[in-house]
Design a protein around this motif. Structure first.
Motif, PDB file in Angstrom:
ATOM      1  N   LYS A   2       0.841  -1.193   0.000  1.00 21.91           N
ATOM      2  CA  LYS A   2       0.000   0.000   0.000  1.00 21.91           C
ATOM      3  C   LYS A   2       0.883   1.252   0.000  1.00 21.91           C
ATOM      4  O   LYS A   2       1.811   1.369   0.791  1.00 21.91           O
ATOM      5  N   LYS A   3       0.562   2.182  -0.901  1.00 17.81           N
ATOM      6  CA  LYS A   3       1.326   3.420  -1.005  1.00 17.81           C
ATOM      7  C   LYS A   3       0.408   4.618  -0.800  1.00 17.81           C
ATOM      8  O   LYS A   3      -0.806   4.477  -0.774  1.00 17.81           O
ATOM      9  N   TYR A   5      -0.606   8.522  -2.121  1.00 22.83           N
ATOM     10  CA  TYR A   5      -0.537   9.423  -3.267  1.00 22.83           C
ATOM     11  C   TYR A   5      -1.291  10.712  -2.988  1.00 22.83           C
ATOM     12  O   TYR A   5      -2.326  10.701  -2.323  1.00 22.83           O
ATOM     13  N   ARG A  20      -9.578   7.135  -8.505  1.00 19.75           N
ATOM     14  CA  ARG A  20     -10.340   5.886  -8.361  1.00 19.75           C
ATOM     15  C   ARG A  20      -9.484   4.656  -8.675  1.00 19.75           C
ATOM     16  O   ARG A  20      -9.634   3.609  -8.041  1.00 19.75           O
ATOM     17  N   GLU A  21      -8.610   4.776  -9.652  1.00 19.74           N
ATOM     18  CA  GLU A  21      -7.719   3.661  -9.982  1.00 19.74           C
ATOM     19  C   GLU A  21      -6.771   3.366  -8.821  1.00 19.74           C
ATOM     20  O   GLU A  21      -6.542   2.205  -8.468  1.00 19.74           O
ATOM     21  N   LEU A  22      -6.234   4.413  -8.209  1.00 29.59           N
ATOM     22  CA  LEU A  22      -5.354   4.230  -7.051  1.00 29.59           C
ATOM     23  C   LEU A  22      -6.114   3.598  -5.884  1.00 29.59           C
ATOM     24  O   LEU A  22      -5.597   2.717  -5.194  1.00 29.59           O
ATOM     25  N   SER A  24      -8.759   1.664  -6.101  1.00 36.88           N
ATOM     26  CA  SER A  24      -9.079   0.267  -6.422  1.00 36.88           C
ATOM     27  C   SER A  24      -7.873  -0.647  -6.205  1.00 36.88           C
ATOM     28  O   SER A  24      -8.029  -1.839  -5.990  1.00 36.88           O
ATOM     29  N   ALA A  25      -6.671  -0.061  -6.239  1.00 38.95           N
ATOM     30  CA  ALA A  25      -5.456  -0.824  -5.958  1.00 38.95           C
ATOM     31  C   ALA A  25      -5.107  -0.766  -4.459  1.00 38.95           C
ATOM     32  O   ALA A  25      -4.021  -1.173  -4.057  1.00 38.95           O
ATOM     33  N   HIS A  26      -6.036  -0.227  -3.657  1.00 42.37           N
ATOM     34  CA  HIS A  26      -5.938  -0.177  -2.195  1.00 42.37           C
ATOM     35  C   HIS A  26      -4.836   0.749  -1.674  1.00 42.37           C
ATOM     36  O   HIS A  26      -4.270   0.505  -0.611  1.00 42.37           O
ATOM     37  N   HIS A  27      -4.560   1.814  -2.415  1.00 40.97           N
ATOM     38  CA  HIS A  27      -3.607   2.813  -1.951  1.00 40.97           C
ATOM     39  C   HIS A  27      -4.351   3.889  -1.166  1.00 40.97           C
ATOM     40  O   HIS A  27      -5.559   4.046  -1.281  1.00 40.97           O
TER      41      HIS A  27
END
Length: 140
Positions: A2-3, A5, A20-22, A24-27
């Motif tokens: 997890k990062k 941003y 939303r893309e970030l 969905s990647a659980h960031h």
């Protein structure tokens, strides 16, 4: 892994899609929007985004304050700059005119967003990016 941003212009069509893309990647995402974008602020908050108000990326004092405030909480793995606007009649209606035909105030606003804003964000926020992190500039 997890990062974290920070997305400038997160209420716009490109910035919102990136946010939303970030997610969905659980960031973890901190989104910066303007105060008049209340609907987007509420929508992003309900999706789990931390939303902050930043009126003007060309204001170095506000960015300096935000940078110092943020660094007390945590630094970011990446900053995404997606500041801009979608013209009311779409891009095709706006690109039929050359820049020399734009009213001066419109032209100056474009310079503030796409040149001065980028420089300010890069200079003021670079210290908030972890070693090995990234700065992504997206423009339409």
């Amino acid at each position: 892994m997890k990062k974290r941003y920070l997305v400038f212009g997160a209420a716009g069509s490109i910035g919102k899609a990136v946010t939303r893309e970030l997610l969905s990647a659980h960031h973890t995402v901190v989104a910066l929007v303007r105060s008049y974008q209340a609907d987007a602020k509420k929508e992003l908050s309900m999706e789990g985004v931390f939303v902050e108000i930043l009126e003007d990326v060309s204001d170095p004092a506000r960015l300096d304050y935000f940078s110092k405030y943020r660094s007390e909480i945590f630094d970011f793995d990446g900053l995404i700059y997606a500041v801009g606007h979608c013209p009311p009649k779409g891009f095709l209606s706006d690109i039929k005119y050359s820049l020399s035909q734009l009213p001066l105030d419109v032209y100056l606003n474009e310079i503030k967003m796409h040149q001065i804003g980028v420089i300010n964000v890069f200079q003021k926020m670079l210290r908030n990016i972890v070693s090995g992190g990234c700065f992504v500039f997206i423009s339409s």
